[in-house]
Design a protein around this motif. Structure first.
Motif, PDB file in Angstrom:
ATOM      1  N   HIS A   1     104.261 102.879   3.198  1.00  0.00           N
ATOM      2  CA  HIS A   1     103.984 104.323   3.212  1.00  0.00           C
ATOM      3  C   HIS A   1     104.110 104.844   4.649  1.00  0.00           C
TER       4      HIS A   1
ATOM      5  N   MET B   1      99.369  94.723  10.564  1.00  0.00           N
ATOM      6  CA  MET B   1      98.443  93.633  10.859  1.00  0.00           C
ATOM      7  C   MET B   1      98.002  92.972   9.561  1.00  0.00           C
TER       8      MET B   1
ATOM      9  N   SER C   1     100.423 103.802  10.905  1.00  0.00           N
ATOM     10  CA  SER C   1     100.962 103.559  12.250  1.00  0.00           C
ATOM     11  C   SER C   1     102.191 102.662  12.272  1.00  0.00           C
ATOM     12  N   SER C   2     102.641 102.178  11.120  1.00  0.00           N
ATOM     13  CA  SER C   2     103.632 101.091  11.156  1.00  0.00           C
ATOM     14  C   SER C   2     104.990 101.446  10.552  1.00  0.00           C
TER      15      SER C   2
ATOM     16  N   CYS D   1     103.315 109.941  13.353  1.00  0.00           N
ATOM     17  CA  CYS D   1     102.745 108.588  13.298  1.00  0.00           C
ATOM     18  C   CYS D   1     101.409 108.662  14.023  1.00  0.00           C
TER      19      CYS D   1
ATOM     20  N   SER E   1      91.840  95.847  14.307  1.00  0.00           N
ATOM     21  CA  SER E   1      92.552  96.990  14.833  1.00  0.00           C
ATOM     22  C   SER E   1      91.490  97.634  15.694  1.00  0.00           C
TER      23      SER E   1
ATOM     24  N   LEU F   1      89.722 100.491  -0.621  1.00  0.00           N
ATOM     25  CA  LEU F   1      88.348 100.020  -0.490  1.00  0.00           C
ATOM     26  C   LEU F   1      87.476 101.264  -0.326  1.00  0.00           C
TER      27      LEU F   1
ATOM     28  N   GLU G   1      95.160  97.743  -0.407  1.00  0.00           N
ATOM     29  CA  GLU G   1      95.889  98.755   0.375  1.00  0.00           C
ATOM     30  C   GLU G   1      95.758 100.093  -0.340  1.00  0.00           C
ATOM     31  N   ARG G   2      95.382 101.075   0.437  1.00  0.00           N
ATOM     32  CA  ARG G   2      95.127 102.398  -0.125  1.00  0.00           C
ATOM     33  C   ARG G   2      96.392 103.070  -0.658  1.00  0.00           C
ATOM     34  N   PHE G   3      97.518 102.860   0.048  1.00  0.00           N
ATOM     35  CA  PHE G   3      98.771 103.526  -0.338  1.00  0.00           C
ATOM     36  C   PHE G   3      99.783 102.508  -0.884  1.00  0.00           C
TER      37      PHE G   3
ATOM     38  N   ARG H   1     110.522  99.419  16.583  1.00  0.00           N
ATOM     39  CA  ARG H   1     109.428  99.237  17.530  1.00  0.00           C
ATOM     40  C   ARG H   1     109.954  98.445  18.721  1.00  0.00           C
ATOM     41  N   ILE H   2     109.356  98.698  19.868  1.00  0.00           N
ATOM     42  CA  ILE H   2     109.720  97.974  21.090  1.00  0.00           C
ATOM     43  C   ILE H   2     108.939  96.666  21.162  1.00  0.00           C
TER      44      ILE H   2
ATOM     45  N   CYS I   1      95.039  99.227  17.740  1.00  0.00           N
ATOM     46  CA  CYS I   1      95.985  98.684  18.714  1.00  0.00           C
ATOM     47  C   CYS I   1      96.458  99.714  19.724  1.00  0.00           C
TER      48      CYS I   1
ATOM     49  N   GLY J   1     100.650  97.916  19.347  1.00  0.00           N
ATOM     50  CA  GLY J   1     100.329  96.662  18.686  1.00  0.00           C
ATOM     51  C   GLY J   1     101.409  96.002  17.857  1.00  0.00           C
ATOM     52  N   PHE J   2     102.438  96.759  17.467  1.00  0.00           N
ATOM     53  CA  PHE J   2     103.324  96.200  16.452  1.00  0.00           C
ATOM     54  C   PHE J   2     103.966  94.880  16.865  1.00  0.00           C
ATOM     55  N   LYS J   3     104.444  94.819  18.103  1.00  0.00           N
ATOM     56  CA  LYS J   3     105.125  93.613  18.595  1.00  0.00           C
ATOM     57  C   LYS J   3     104.265  92.367  18.431  1.00  0.00           C
TER      58      LYS J   3
HETATM   59  C1  LIG Z   1     104.992 106.628  17.162  1.00  0.00           C
HETATM   60  C2  LIG Z   1     104.551 105.216  17.336  1.00  0.00           C
HETATM   61  C3  LIG Z   1     105.304 104.363  18.121  1.00  0.00           C
HETATM   62  C4  LIG Z   1     104.900 103.063  18.347  1.00  0.00           C
HETATM   63  N1  LIG Z   1     105.694 102.252  19.086  1.00  0.00           N
HETATM   64  C5  LIG Z   1     105.362 100.966  19.248  1.00  0.00           C
HETATM   65  C6  LIG Z   1     106.252 100.070  19.889  1.00  0.00           C
HETATM   66  O1  LIG Z   1     107.355 100.457  20.280  1.00  0.00           O
HETATM   67  N2  LIG Z   1     105.877  98.780  20.001  1.00  0.00           N
HETATM   68  C7  LIG Z   1     104.683  98.326  19.545  1.00  0.00           C
HETATM   69  O2  LIG Z   1     104.406  97.138  19.700  1.00  0.00           O
HETATM   70  N3  LIG Z   1     103.820  99.143  18.918  1.00  0.00           N
HETATM   71  C8  LIG Z   1     104.131 100.442  18.759  1.00  0.00           C
HETATM   72  N4  LIG Z   1     103.306 101.292  18.087  1.00  0.00           N
HETATM   73  C9  LIG Z   1     101.976 100.800  17.647  1.00  0.00           C
HETATM   74  C10 LIG Z   1     102.047  99.971  16.411  1.00  0.00           C
HETATM   75  O3  LIG Z   1     102.988 100.467  15.519  1.00  0.00           O
HETATM   76  C11 LIG Z   1     100.644  99.918  15.815  1.00  0.00           C
HETATM   77  O4  LIG Z   1      99.766  99.372  16.781  1.00  0.00           O
HETATM   78  C12 LIG Z   1     100.588  99.052  14.571  1.00  0.00           C
HETATM   79  O5  LIG Z   1     101.626  99.385  13.681  1.00  0.00           O
HETATM   80  C13 LIG Z   1      99.236  99.223  13.907  1.00  0.00           C
HETATM   81  O6  LIG Z   1      99.201  98.511  12.695  1.00  0.00           O
HETATM   82  P1  LIG Z   1      97.893  98.455  11.811  1.00  0.00           P
HETATM   83  O7  LIG Z   1      98.169  97.474  10.743  1.00  0.00           O
HETATM   84  O8  LIG Z   1      96.709  98.262  12.697  1.00  0.00           O
HETATM   85  O9  LIG Z   1      97.718  99.952  11.246  1.00  0.00           O
HETATM   86  P2  LIG Z   1      98.469 100.646   9.945  1.00  0.00           P
HETATM   87  O10 LIG Z   1      99.886 100.302   9.918  1.00  0.00           O
HETATM   88  O11 LIG Z   1      98.106 102.089   9.976  1.00  0.00           O
HETATM   89  O12 LIG Z   1      97.781  99.947   8.748  1.00  0.00           O
HETATM   90  C14 LIG Z   1      96.483 100.223   8.309  1.00  0.00           C
HETATM   91  C15 LIG Z   1      96.513 100.153   6.811  1.00  0.00           C
HETATM   92  O13 LIG Z   1      95.197 100.212   6.291  1.00  0.00           O
HETATM   93  C16 LIG Z   1      95.270 100.927   5.078  1.00  0.00           C
HETATM   94  N5  LIG Z   1      93.949 101.453   4.724  1.00  0.00           N
HETATM   95  C17 LIG Z   1      93.227 102.375   5.399  1.00  0.00           C
HETATM   96  N6  LIG Z   1      92.079 102.631   4.762  1.00  0.00           N
HETATM   97  C18 LIG Z   1      92.062 101.841   3.660  1.00  0.00           C
HETATM   98  C19 LIG Z   1      91.117 101.638   2.597  1.00  0.00           C
HETATM   99  N7  LIG Z   1      89.994 102.309   2.517  1.00  0.00           N
HETATM  100  N8  LIG Z   1      91.442 100.737   1.639  1.00  0.00           N
HETATM  101  C20 LIG Z   1      92.604 100.046   1.681  1.00  0.00           C
HETATM  102  N9  LIG Z   1      93.524 100.210   2.668  1.00  0.00           N
HETATM  103  C21 LIG Z   1      93.244 101.084   3.640  1.00  0.00           C
HETATM  104  C22 LIG Z   1      96.241 102.051   5.397  1.00  0.00           C
HETATM  105  O14 LIG Z   1      96.720 102.663   4.229  1.00  0.00           O
HETATM  106  C23 LIG Z   1      97.286 101.308   6.184  1.00  0.00           C
HETATM  107  O15 LIG Z   1      98.321 100.814   5.371  1.00  0.00           O
HETATM  108  C24 LIG Z   1     103.694 102.600  17.785  1.00  0.00           C
HETATM  109  C25 LIG Z   1     102.946 103.424  16.962  1.00  0.00           C
HETATM  110  C26 LIG Z   1     103.379 104.725  16.728  1.00  0.00           C
HETATM  111  C27 LIG Z   1     102.551 105.603  15.855  1.00  0.00           C
END
Ligand SMILES: Cc1cc2nc3c(=O)[nH]c(=O)nc-3n(C[C@H](O)[C@H](O)[C@H](O)COP(=O)(O)OP(=O)(O)OC[C@H]3O[C@@H](n4cnc5c(N)ncnc54)[C@H](O)[C@@H]3O)c2cc1C
Length: 369
Positions: free
Chosen positions: A26, A1, A30-31, A298, A323, A159, A20-22, A36-37, A325, A329-331
């Motif tokens: 990384h 996101m 969750s990503s 994940c 967030s 952060l 970004e923390r990592f 992803r579907i 999701c 959420g990925f799609k």
């Molecule tokens: C096994 C699995 C299968 C999935 N399958 C699907 C699918 O098929 N289709 C679909 O649409 N979705 C799917 N999803 C869901 C989808 O992947 C997630 O909803 C989406 O990737 C979430 O993204 P995000 O950016 O919210 O979270 P993240 O990718 O976790 O990103 C959050 C980021 O914030 C950073 N962060 C955290 N704390 C701090 C801080 N203090 N300072 C700086 N940075 C920080 C983290 O390091 C991280 O990089 C799946 C998820 C999983 C786990």
């Protein structure tokens, strides 16, 4: 996101800093996990359909702008009993949005896609508008395009604290303090720890993905032959899978994982994780029953009703929550990037986001009646 939002903000000329923390791509959140579907007939709620349609367009735009292949259309098959939550939910979206689909009996599914072995009483709903996304490449692409538009990325700089200071927000890391006019939290599983006063009871749930080497019929597991699938078993457990593009056939259980704070997720994959997936494969996808090529954990970040949370902070109008999701959420990441950029720059979006409001939770954190 965060990577998608940074691109959508930067291309509008907004000065954008990403903390970004990592490292890039990384595996702690969750990503990650190669695929992803994406699907259109949305079982979770028909309200997602306009968003996913826009997302398809934005995925293709991202491919055009970057020259990368990010989306492969495979078709999608949703399988379960006719009265299952999954089949009922898909058909509701199909009806409300007049979506192209085919309802197939067990025999018809098997004739068209011989790898699937439905149990008696199970049916399939097939839609052609579904496919497979490549998350790592998508994040890299958003990151690159965002940087080209002027966004700044600080990796490995978490952060640690933030504060509203008049009309502005101060964001602090171990290195530096930054002043911004707005801040968007796209911190996924770590949202609750960064914005504790939200009082929404989010649960972070450990998930495990597996990649299998088919035992036979390898060709039938390739993306041009195998649709993505989600399968609700009679006991309510849900499994899903994606075709092989060189990494193996991905099969996993959705939900049913251990709830644990994100920094304490057990990253070791054990036979306890494998056995339900193996059992599912043996009964419903028998030719996939070969050796495991890879596995990884994940995290899902679940809201109480498993819908997203996209809203301004109730006490701070320049703080946006983007967030969690709830594992699906990925799609939507391109359209979420776009609508959140709209919210930040225009204060509104043309999409109906009422499903994602914070106001649906009561002050004590539960869902409003
Ligand atoms: C096994 C699995 C299968 C999935 N399958 C699907 C699918 O098929 N289709 C679909 O649409 N979705 C799917 N999803 C869901 C989808 O992947 C997630 O909803 C989406 O990737 C979430 O993204 P995000 O950016 O919210 O979270 P993240 O990718 O976790 O990103 C959050 C980021 O914030 C950073 N962060 C955290 N704390 C701090 C801080 N203090 N300072 C700086 N940075 C920080 C983290 O390091 C991280 O990089 C799946 C998820 C999983 C786990």
């Amino acid at each position: 996101m965060g990577s998608s939002l940074s691109y959508h903000l930067a291309r509008r000329g907004v000065k954008t800093l990403v903390l970004e923390r990592f490292k890039l791509n990384h595996e702690n959140g969750s990503s990650h996990g190669k695929s992803r579907i994406i699907r259109t007939a949305y079982a979770e709620h028909p309200g997602y359909v306009p968003l996913v349609r826009r997302s398809f367009g934005l995925w293709r735009e991202l491919e055009r702008l970057s020259g990368e292949e990010l989306l492969v259309m495979t078709g999608g098959l949703m399988i379960g009993r006719p009265n299952s939550r999954l089949v009922q939910g898909v058909l509701r979206s199909v009806r409300e949005h007049r979506l192209p689909h085919e309802q197939l009996g067990a025999e018809e599914v098997h004739e068209r896609f011989p790898i699937f072995k439905l149990a008696e009483g199970e049916v399939g709903v097939y839609e052609k508008n579904a496919g497979k996304l490549f998350p790592e490449k998508s994040i890299e692409t958003n990151n690159r395009l965002a940087r080209e538009e002027g966004a700044e990325f600080h990796f490995e700089e978490p952060l640690v604290a933030w504060d509203s200071v008049g009309e502005r927000v101060e964001a602090r890391t171990a290195k530096e303090s930054y002043m911004a006019s707005q801040i968007a939290f796209t911190s996924g599983p770590w949202l609750s720890s960064l914005v504790p006063d939200l009082r929404v009871p989010l649960q972070t749930e450990r998930q495990v993905m597996f990649w299998f080497h088919p035992k036979k019929d390898n060709d039938l597991f390739l993306a041009k032959r195998m649709p993505i699938f989600i399968w609700e078993l009679p006991d309510g457990r849900e499994f899903y899978g994606l075709p092989d593009s060189g990494e193996g056939v991905k099969v996993a259980r959705s939900h049913g994982g251990i709830l644990s704070p994100p920094d304490r997720i057990n990253r070791r994959v054990s036979t306890m994780d494998e056995s339900p997936v193996r059992e599912f494969i043996r009964s419903r996808l028998p030719s996939a029953d070969g050796r495991i090529i890879a596995s990884t954990t994940c995290i899902y970040t679940n809201s109480p009703d498993h819908h997203f949370v996209i809203d301004f902070h109730p006490s701070h109008k320049n703080v946006l929550i983007v967030s969690p999701c709830s594992g699906h959420g990925f799609k939507f990441s391109p359209v979420i990037g776009e609508v959140v950029a709209d919210l930040l720059t225009r204060g509104r979006t043309d999409f109906d986001l009422s499903l994602f409001n914070l106001s649906r939770f009561s002050p004590s954190g539960g869902l409003q009646a």
